[in-house]
Design a protein around this motif. Structure first.
Motif, PDB file in Angstrom:
ATOM      1  N   MET A   1       0.849  -1.182   0.000  1.00 32.75           N
ATOM      2  CA  MET A   1       0.000   0.000   0.000  1.00 32.75           C
ATOM      3  C   MET A   1       0.887   1.234   0.000  1.00 32.75           C
ATOM      4  O   MET A   1       1.436   1.614   1.018  1.00 32.75           O
ATOM      5  N   SER A   2       1.029   1.850  -1.121  1.00 30.27           N
ATOM      6  CA  SER A   2       1.942   2.974  -1.238  1.00 30.27           C
ATOM      7  C   SER A   2       1.425   4.241  -0.578  1.00 30.27           C
ATOM      8  O   SER A   2       2.180   5.145  -0.295  1.00 30.27           O
ATOM      9  N   ASN A   3       0.122   4.339  -0.320  1.00 30.08           N
ATOM     10  CA  ASN A   3      -0.438   5.535   0.280  1.00 30.08           C
ATOM     11  C   ASN A   3      -0.647   5.393   1.773  1.00 30.08           C
ATOM     12  O   ASN A   3      -1.566   5.949   2.326  1.00 30.08           O
ATOM     13  N   SER A   4       0.208   4.628   2.447  1.00 33.17           N
ATOM     14  CA  SER A   4       0.043   4.454   3.885  1.00 33.17           C
ATOM     15  C   SER A   4       0.553   5.686   4.602  1.00 33.17           C
ATOM     16  O   SER A   4       1.451   6.370   4.133  1.00 33.17           O
ATOM     17  N   PHE A   5      -0.028   5.970   5.737  1.00 28.42           N
ATOM     18  CA  PHE A   5       0.359   7.143   6.488  1.00 28.42           C
ATOM     19  C   PHE A   5       0.905   6.823   7.867  1.00 28.42           C
ATOM     20  O   PHE A   5       1.898   7.353   8.256  1.00 28.42           O
ATOM     21  N   GLY A   6       0.227   5.991   8.631  1.00 28.67           N
ATOM     22  CA  GLY A   6       0.710   5.680   9.965  1.00 28.67           C
ATOM     23  C   GLY A   6      -0.325   5.910  11.035  1.00 28.67           C
ATOM     24  O   GLY A   6      -1.515   5.942  10.779  1.00 28.67           O
ATOM     25  N   ASN A   7       0.165   6.097  12.257  1.00 27.83           N
ATOM     26  CA  ASN A   7      -0.705   6.258  13.411  1.00 27.83           C
ATOM     27  C   ASN A   7      -1.652   7.437  13.210  1.00 27.83           C
ATOM     28  O   ASN A   7      -1.232   8.509  12.798  1.00 27.83           O
ATOM     29  N   ILE A   8      -2.916   7.237  13.536  1.00 28.11           N
ATOM     30  CA  ILE A   8      -3.947   8.247  13.278  1.00 28.11           C
ATOM     31  C   ILE A   8      -3.652   9.586  13.960  1.00 28.11           C
ATOM     32  O   ILE A   8      -4.006  10.636  13.443  1.00 28.11           O
ATOM     33  N   ASP A   9      -2.974   9.572  15.103  1.00 28.07           N
ATOM     34  CA  ASP A   9      -2.652  10.818  15.800  1.00 28.07           C
ATOM     35  C   ASP A   9      -1.458  11.551  15.194  1.00 28.07           C
ATOM     36  O   ASP A   9      -1.251  12.724  15.476  1.00 28.07           O
ATOM     37  N   ASN A  10      -0.670  10.871  14.397  1.00 27.89           N
ATOM     38  CA  ASN A  10       0.551  11.474  13.859  1.00 27.89           C
ATOM     39  C   ASN A  10       0.420  11.975  12.425  1.00 27.89           C
ATOM     40  O   ASN A  10       1.400  12.413  11.846  1.00 27.89           O
ATOM     41  N   ILE A  11      -0.779  11.905  11.878  1.00 28.64           N
ATOM     42  CA  ILE A  11      -0.993  12.330  10.494  1.00 28.64           C
ATOM     43  C   ILE A  11      -1.557  13.746  10.488  1.00 28.64           C
ATOM     44  O   ILE A  11      -2.679  13.964  10.935  1.00 28.64           O
ATOM     45  N   PRO A  12      -0.794  14.708   9.965  1.00 33.23           N
ATOM     46  CA  PRO A  12      -1.360  16.057   9.846  1.00 33.23           C
ATOM     47  C   PRO A  12      -2.531  16.024   8.852  1.00 33.23           C
ATOM     48  O   PRO A  12      -2.432  15.396   7.798  1.00 33.23           O
ATOM     49  N   SER A  13      -3.610  16.671   9.195  1.00 33.78           N
ATOM     50  CA  SER A  13      -4.780  16.689   8.308  1.00 33.78           C
ATOM     51  C   SER A  13      -4.412  17.192   6.922  1.00 33.78           C
ATOM     52  O   SER A  13      -4.921  16.684   5.924  1.00 33.78           O
ATOM     53  N   ARG A  14      -3.508  18.146   6.838  1.00 34.30           N
ATOM     54  CA  ARG A  14      -3.122  18.712   5.535  1.00 34.30           C
ATOM     55  C   ARG A  14      -2.485  17.661   4.611  1.00 34.30           C
ATOM     56  O   ARG A  14      -2.435  17.854   3.407  1.00 34.30           O
ATOM     57  N   ASP A  15      -1.991  16.563   5.175  1.00 33.34           N
ATOM     58  CA  ASP A  15      -1.382  15.509   4.370  1.00 33.34           C
ATOM     59  C   ASP A  15      -2.404  14.525   3.792  1.00 33.34           C
ATOM     60  O   ASP A  15      -2.057  13.673   2.982  1.00 33.34           O
ATOM     61  N   LEU A  16      -3.651  14.637   4.223  1.00 36.04           N
ATOM     62  CA  LEU A  16      -4.707  13.753   3.720  1.00 36.04           C
ATOM     63  C   LEU A  16      -5.437  14.444   2.566  1.00 36.04           C
ATOM     64  O   LEU A  16      -5.670  15.647   2.617  1.00 36.04           O
ATOM     65  N   PRO A  17      -5.803  13.688   1.544  1.00 36.45           N
ATOM     66  CA  PRO A  17      -6.495  14.299   0.402  1.00 36.45           C
ATOM     67  C   PRO A  17      -7.906  14.766   0.748  1.00 36.45           C
ATOM     68  O   PRO A  17      -8.589  14.141   1.551  1.00 36.45           O
ATOM     69  N   LYS A  18      -8.320  15.860   0.124  1.00 37.29           N
ATOM     70  CA  LYS A  18      -9.681  16.371   0.290  1.00 37.29           C
ATOM     71  C   LYS A  18     -10.575  15.815  -0.824  1.00 37.29           C
ATOM     72  O   LYS A  18     -11.492  16.475  -1.253  1.00 37.29           O
ATOM     73  N   LYS A  19     -10.268  14.637  -1.274  1.00 35.09           N
ATOM     74  CA  LYS A  19     -10.993  14.020  -2.379  1.00 35.09           C
ATOM     75  C   LYS A  19     -11.700  12.757  -1.908  1.00 35.09           C
ATOM     76  O   LYS A  19     -11.412  12.239  -0.843  1.00 35.09           O
ATOM     77  N   PRO A  20     -12.605  12.256  -2.745  1.00 37.41           N
ATOM     78  CA  PRO A  20     -13.256  10.983  -2.427  1.00 37.41           C
ATOM     79  C   PRO A  20     -12.237   9.852  -2.438  1.00 37.41           C
ATOM     80  O   PRO A  20     -11.200   9.942  -3.092  1.00 37.41           O
ATOM     81  N   GLY A  21     -12.562   8.799  -1.705  1.00 37.89           N
ATOM     82  CA  GLY A  21     -11.684   7.642  -1.718  1.00 37.89           C
ATOM     83  C   GLY A  21     -12.086   6.602  -0.698  1.00 37.89           C
ATOM     84  O   GLY A  21     -13.126   6.699  -0.056  1.00 37.89           O
ATOM     85  N   VAL A  22     -11.214   5.612  -0.586  1.00 34.28           N
ATOM     86  CA  VAL A  22     -11.406   4.514   0.361  1.00 34.28           C
ATOM     87  C   VAL A  22     -10.174   4.469   1.258  1.00 34.28           C
ATOM     88  O   VAL A  22      -9.044   4.573   0.788  1.00 34.28           O
ATOM     89  N   TYR A  23     -10.433   4.335   2.547  1.00 32.33           N
ATOM     90  CA  TYR A  23      -9.354   4.301   3.537  1.00 32.33           C
ATOM     91  C   TYR A  23      -9.528   3.081   4.425  1.00 32.33           C
ATOM     92  O   TYR A  23     -10.587   2.460   4.460  1.00 32.33           O
ATOM     93  N   LEU A  24      -8.486   2.774   5.143  1.00 39.23           N
ATOM     94  CA  LEU A  24      -8.487   1.619   6.035  1.00 39.23           C
ATOM     95  C   LEU A  24      -7.974   2.078   7.395  1.00 39.23           C
ATOM     96  O   LEU A  24      -6.986   2.817   7.466  1.00 39.23           O
TER      97      LEU A  24
END
Length: 114
Positions: A1-24
């Motif tokens: 999964m190339s679009n992995s980010f990590g721990n939910i508390d450590n992901i800056p919101s600005r790094d997440l897309p403002k587009k539709p999609g599927v997440y896990l």
């Protein structure tokens, strides 16, 4: 999964897309997985994070994983902004069906609306 980010508390919101999609959302300790589809990934993850932080999330599995610092986020697919809710739910359903094969587990949410 190339679009992995990590721990939910450590992901800056600005790094997440403002587009539709599927997440896990993945409990790293138990292996439990939640798959969600949404019109705005950034907004939806922010809602999850806010509910979890306030200990108000309706999904007990996610809340337990978060409380133990074991909840990780992966963006599985980012879709075009024009994608419909119906199509997003259809794609989410494909991922839900594929997860047991991809991760060799049975622990997954069965709900297809987010």
């Amino acid at each position: 999964m190339s679009n992995s980010f990590g721990n939910i508390d450590n992901i800056p919101s600005r790094d997440l897309p403002k587009k539709p999609g599927v997440y896990l959302l993945h409990d790293k300790k138990t292996g439990w997985i939640y798959v969600g589809g949404t019109k705005n990934i950034r907004s939806r993850i922010s809602v999850h994070r806010s509910l979890l932080h306030r200990k108000k999330h309706t999904n007990n599995q996610l809340q337990k994983a978060y409380d133990k610092g074991e909840l990780f986020v992966y963006v599985l697919v980012v879709l075009p902004s024009t994608e419909t809710k119906t199509r997003i739910e259809e794609i989410e359903g494909y991922f839900i069906k594929a997860i047991p094969t991809l991760f060799a587990i049975d622990s997954i949410n069965l709900r297809c609306n987010d």
